[in-house]
Design a protein around this motif. Structure first.
Motif, PDB file in Angstrom:
ATOM      1  N   ASN A 269       0.596  -4.037 -10.716  1.00 52.36           N
ATOM      2  CA  ASN A 269       0.490  -5.100  -9.692  1.00 52.36           C
ATOM      3  C   ASN A 269       1.338  -4.729  -8.587  1.00 52.36           C
ATOM      4  O   ASN A 269       2.328  -5.492  -8.161  1.00 52.36           O
ATOM      5  CB  ASN A 269       1.426  -6.293 -10.415  1.00 52.36           C
ATOM      6  N   PRO A 270       0.932  -3.796  -7.828  1.00 53.20           N
ATOM      7  CA  PRO A 270       1.396  -3.456  -6.478  1.00 53.20           C
ATOM      8  C   PRO A 270       1.223  -4.613  -5.477  1.00 53.20           C
ATOM      9  O   PRO A 270       0.227  -5.247  -5.450  1.00 53.20           O
ATOM     10  CB  PRO A 270       0.769  -2.107  -5.843  1.00 53.20           C
ATOM     11  N   SER A 271       2.256  -4.935  -4.555  1.00 52.67           N
ATOM     12  CA  SER A 271       2.132  -6.065  -3.778  1.00 52.67           C
ATOM     13  C   SER A 271       1.680  -5.635  -2.316  1.00 52.67           C
ATOM     14  O   SER A 271       2.395  -5.809  -1.278  1.00 52.67           O
ATOM     15  CB  SER A 271       3.671  -6.668  -3.424  1.00 52.67           C
TER      16      SER A 271
ATOM     17  N   ILE B 168       7.803  -2.664  -4.392  1.00 51.38           N
ATOM     18  CA  ILE B 168       6.284  -3.132  -3.668  1.00 51.38           C
ATOM     19  C   ILE B 168       5.034  -2.395  -4.037  1.00 51.38           C
ATOM     20  O   ILE B 168       4.276  -2.912  -4.811  1.00 51.38           O
ATOM     21  CB  ILE B 168       6.315  -3.195  -2.187  1.00 51.38           C
ATOM     22  N   CYS B 169       5.152  -0.979  -4.126  1.00 54.86           N
ATOM     23  CA  CYS B 169       3.991  -0.360  -4.501  1.00 54.86           C
ATOM     24  C   CYS B 169       4.674   0.043  -5.965  1.00 54.86           C
ATOM     25  O   CYS B 169       4.593   1.301  -6.358  1.00 54.86           O
ATOM     26  CB  CYS B 169       3.867   1.044  -3.471  1.00 54.86           C
ATOM     27  N   LYS B 170       4.684  -0.770  -6.700  1.00 57.95           N
ATOM     28  CA  LYS B 170       4.928  -0.618  -8.279  1.00 57.95           C
ATOM     29  C   LYS B 170       3.791   0.050  -8.975  1.00 57.95           C
ATOM     30  O   LYS B 170       2.676   0.189  -8.477  1.00 57.95           O
ATOM     31  CB  LYS B 170       5.050  -2.070  -8.613  1.00 57.95           C
TER      32      LYS B 170
ATOM     33  N   ALA C 194      -5.358   4.085   0.417  1.00 58.04           N
ATOM     34  CA  ALA C 194      -5.870   3.605  -0.856  1.00 58.04           C
ATOM     35  C   ALA C 194      -6.384   1.923  -0.559  1.00 58.04           C
ATOM     36  O   ALA C 194      -7.390   1.448  -0.919  1.00 58.04           O
ATOM     37  CB  ALA C 194      -4.910   3.597  -1.921  1.00 58.04           C
ATOM     38  N   TYR C 195      -5.506   1.408   0.205  1.00 56.95           N
ATOM     39  CA  TYR C 195      -5.566   0.073   0.538  1.00 56.95           C
ATOM     40  C   TYR C 195      -6.761  -0.443   1.407  1.00 56.95           C
ATOM     41  O   TYR C 195      -7.668  -1.119   1.335  1.00 56.95           O
ATOM     42  CB  TYR C 195      -4.249  -0.684   0.971  1.00 56.95           C
ATOM     43  N   ASN C 196      -6.989   0.670   2.449  1.00 58.54           N
ATOM     44  CA  ASN C 196      -8.133   0.537   3.322  1.00 58.54           C
ATOM     45  C   ASN C 196      -9.195   1.404   3.319  1.00 58.54           C
ATOM     46  O   ASN C 196      -9.992   1.622   4.181  1.00 58.54           O
ATOM     47  CB  ASN C 196      -7.361   0.916   4.870  1.00 58.54           C
TER      48      ASN C 196
ATOM     49  N   ARG D  98       4.428   7.920  -6.161  1.00 53.22           N
ATOM     50  CA  ARG D  98       3.155   7.116  -6.400  1.00 53.22           C
ATOM     51  C   ARG D  98       3.016   6.462  -5.010  1.00 53.22           C
ATOM     52  O   ARG D  98       1.809   6.194  -4.652  1.00 53.22           O
ATOM     53  CB  ARG D  98       3.908   5.987  -7.237  1.00 53.22           C
ATOM     54  N   LEU D  99       3.820   6.138  -4.345  1.00 53.47           N
ATOM     55  CA  LEU D  99       3.647   5.355  -2.792  1.00 53.47           C
ATOM     56  C   LEU D  99       2.767   6.480  -1.948  1.00 53.47           C
ATOM     57  O   LEU D  99       1.905   6.086  -1.432  1.00 53.47           O
ATOM     58  CB  LEU D  99       5.039   5.121  -2.423  1.00 53.47           C
ATOM     59  N   LEU D 100       3.014   7.729  -1.952  1.00 53.40           N
ATOM     60  CA  LEU D 100       2.327   8.505  -0.830  1.00 53.40           C
ATOM     61  C   LEU D 100       1.030   8.923  -1.531  1.00 53.40           C
ATOM     62  O   LEU D 100       0.064   9.058  -0.673  1.00 53.40           O
ATOM     63  CB  LEU D 100       3.417   9.869  -0.810  1.00 53.40           C
TER      64      LEU D 100
END
Ligand code: SF4
Ligand SMILES: [Zn+2]
Length: 526
Positions: A286-288, A281-283, A300-302, A228-230
């Motif tokens: 609700n990832p933080s 964190i990268c849940k 994804a964030y940027n 999921r994180l990657l």
């Protein structure tokens, strides 16, 4: 306490809009990113992306983007940010199997570390950290080394595993321990390749985790959390289990532990840090992201504001499925696929009690050594299909006669309840009562099971009916059959301690509750 499941689960609601650029906070531990993925979008040949799917406008940047955005080419600053963050959280969750890497350990101590990590990894499959900790501690007291485990029995292992679910895991640990004693002088192989090839139950993920953490081998991990994180980090919106997707993610995980790695960076710490970041964190929900040490590099964030420039056609990513306008946050990754519906199954279960004036015993039968709930005990159960015609007492009689040698006379439904207590027939044993208990629901990962439970009382004799030998044990003599353990008569207090699954425990609890309510039956838990 955050929940951790080593499983790739579906994510749902769009929670986090990430169309804005994030500024790093003062005191952030990572260095500035060297370059931005998105700046690399090529001018060159034009590619006309489709801009509509099923009536939804499609984000053109994700309809046509270079495949290079899914390659981790400069992992060094990312790794340093990750490790700096990990050093601050490493001990937060009090996991007894997580210990600081000690480069001075000898081969015996490293093999012991490998055993500890292995046991924890197997327990963590599909199970939360908070649930695993007490089981792990009990296990290590009972089986402190591979040798102790190898000498035990599947019944001892199942007894310790009771309540943890997915029982075949415990049996596989036992089988593997015996192979390690026989073929590897009691030490898990010191490289992931050999572990994966020769130790049953150890796949690529577990081999990478064990070997990197215990032996310091530079091999990657990719569990559900890291996947999921990657996927988010690389903004990869592709079928999550396809070979191409997994190859891309394994390549990124490999880059994290291999390329330009400083000798001081212990690969086990990098892998544990990725797992920890994914689970805390990268849940799934609700990832933080604002607390994430990698947010400056996260695709994804940027994700930049919509832009029309697209790469040369030969550099175009063919893995990703287009995103719609609605899928514009980090939660869009990994790509969601519809879960297969759980199978519905119905079993008729009989809690069969033999009673005398001063004794009460209940029949448990052992499940086969392979398959679902292997080797555990259960009340006699029959899978019901549409052709099933037997009624409650008839079914119970068949279930009983499958495992006992003595003949038993059936209960006759036409007589009022209690009448059969006076029955005196040719057979020593006879059913005196059949009471519907109700339905018990239990969900396995892929099966929704309904147990239609009934309580069956038999009387006669001074002992419960003689048990048959189990299948595959014809060589046992009559007395050995009594202890062959394919079926057991147990007292109320013994049932509670027996190796039964959670679903069977639910039926037993229902029975005890009924007993408390049925004053005329005088059920006692003592
Ligand atoms: S920034 Fe958010 S989505 Fe990206 S890796 Fe960190 S927590 Fe996950
Ligand atoms: Zn792509």
């Amino acid at each position: 306490m955050p929940k951790q499941k080593r499983t790739q689960s579906e994510v749902c609601d769009l929670e986090h809009s990430n169309t804005h650029q994030h500024s790093r906070k003062k005191g952030d531990l990572s260095s500035k990113p060297q370059k931005h993925h998105w700046k690399n979008l090529r001018k060159g040949a034009k590619y006309e992306a489709s801009t509509e799917i099923s009536g939804h406008e499609v984000d053109p940047i994700f309809s046509g983007h270079p495949k290079s955005i899914h390659i981790l080419s400069s992992p060094s600053p990312i790794r340093q940010a990750l490790l700096s963050w990990y050093a601050t959280v490493e001990t937060n969750r009090g996991m007894p199997w997580r210990k600081p890497y000690n480069p001075n350990l000898g081969s015996k101590e490293r093999a012991q570390r490998a055993y500890e990590v292995w046991v924890s990894e197997v327990m963590l499959q599909q199970t939360q950290v908070i649930t695993v900790i007490p089981y792990y501690n009990t296990w290590m007291k009972k089986f402190p080394t591979v040798a102790h485990l190898a000498k035990s029995s599947v019944d001892e292992v199942n007894a310790l595993w009771k309540g943890l679910g997915y029982y075949s895991r415990g049996g596989r640990l036992l089988d593997a321990a015996q192979i390690i004693i026989r073929d590897y002088q009691g030490k898990l192989p010191d490289n992931a390749k050999e572990m994966e090839a020769n130790i049953p139950g150890i796949g690529r993920y577990s081999a990478g985790a064990i070997s990197s953490i215990a032996y310091g081998e530079r091999v990657p991990v990719l569990d559900g959390n890291v996947h999921r994180l990657l996927s988010r980090f690389l903004a990869l919106h592709a079928l999550p289990k396809s070979k191409a997707t997994l190859d891309t993610l394994w390549a990124a995980a490999t880059a994290m532990v291999k390329d330009e790695v400083n000798d001081m960076d212990h690969p086990g710490d990098i892998n544990q840090a990725l797992i920890e970041l994914g689970s805390t964190i990268c849940k799934i929900r609700n990832p933080s992201c604002s607390d994430c040490p990698l947010n400056a590099w996260c695709g994804a964030y940027n994700k930049p504001k919509r832009q029309q420039s697209v790469p040369d056609i030969e550099d175009l990513c063919t893995l990703c499925e287009p995103l719609t306008e609605e899928q514009n946050g980090v939660m869009a990754y990994p790509m969601k696929v519809k879960k297969r519906k759980a199978r519905i199954e119905v079993d008729a279960v009989s809690v069969i009690e033999w009673r005398s004036v001063d004794d009460r015993q209940f029949l448990l039968v052992r499940r086969p050594d392979n398959g679902l709930l292997a080797g555990l005990y259960e009340f006699p159960a029959t899978s019901l299909d549409s052709n099933h015609t037997l009624n409650g007492p008839g079914l119970a009689l068949q279930q009983l006669l499958d495992v006992v040698e003595d003949s038993v006379t059936s209960y006759n439904e036409e007589f009022p309840r209690g009448f059969q207590r006076e029955y005196s027939g040719a057979s020593e044993y006879h059913m005196v009562d059949v009471v519907p208990m109700g339905n018990v629901l239990h969900t396995f990962s892929h099966i929704k099971k309904t147990y239609l439970a009934q309580w069956v009382v038999i009387e006669g004799g001074i002992k419960p009916p003689q048990l048959k030998c189990g299948p595959g044990q014809p060589e046992l003599n009559h007395e050995e059959c009594r202890t062959s353990r394919n079926a057991l008569w147990l007292s109320i207090s013994e049932i509670t301690k027996a190796n039964i699954s959670t679903g069977v425990s639910k039926i037993w609890k229902l029975f005890l509750t009924m007993g408390e309510q049925e004053s005329n039956c005088s059920v006692s838990t003592q």
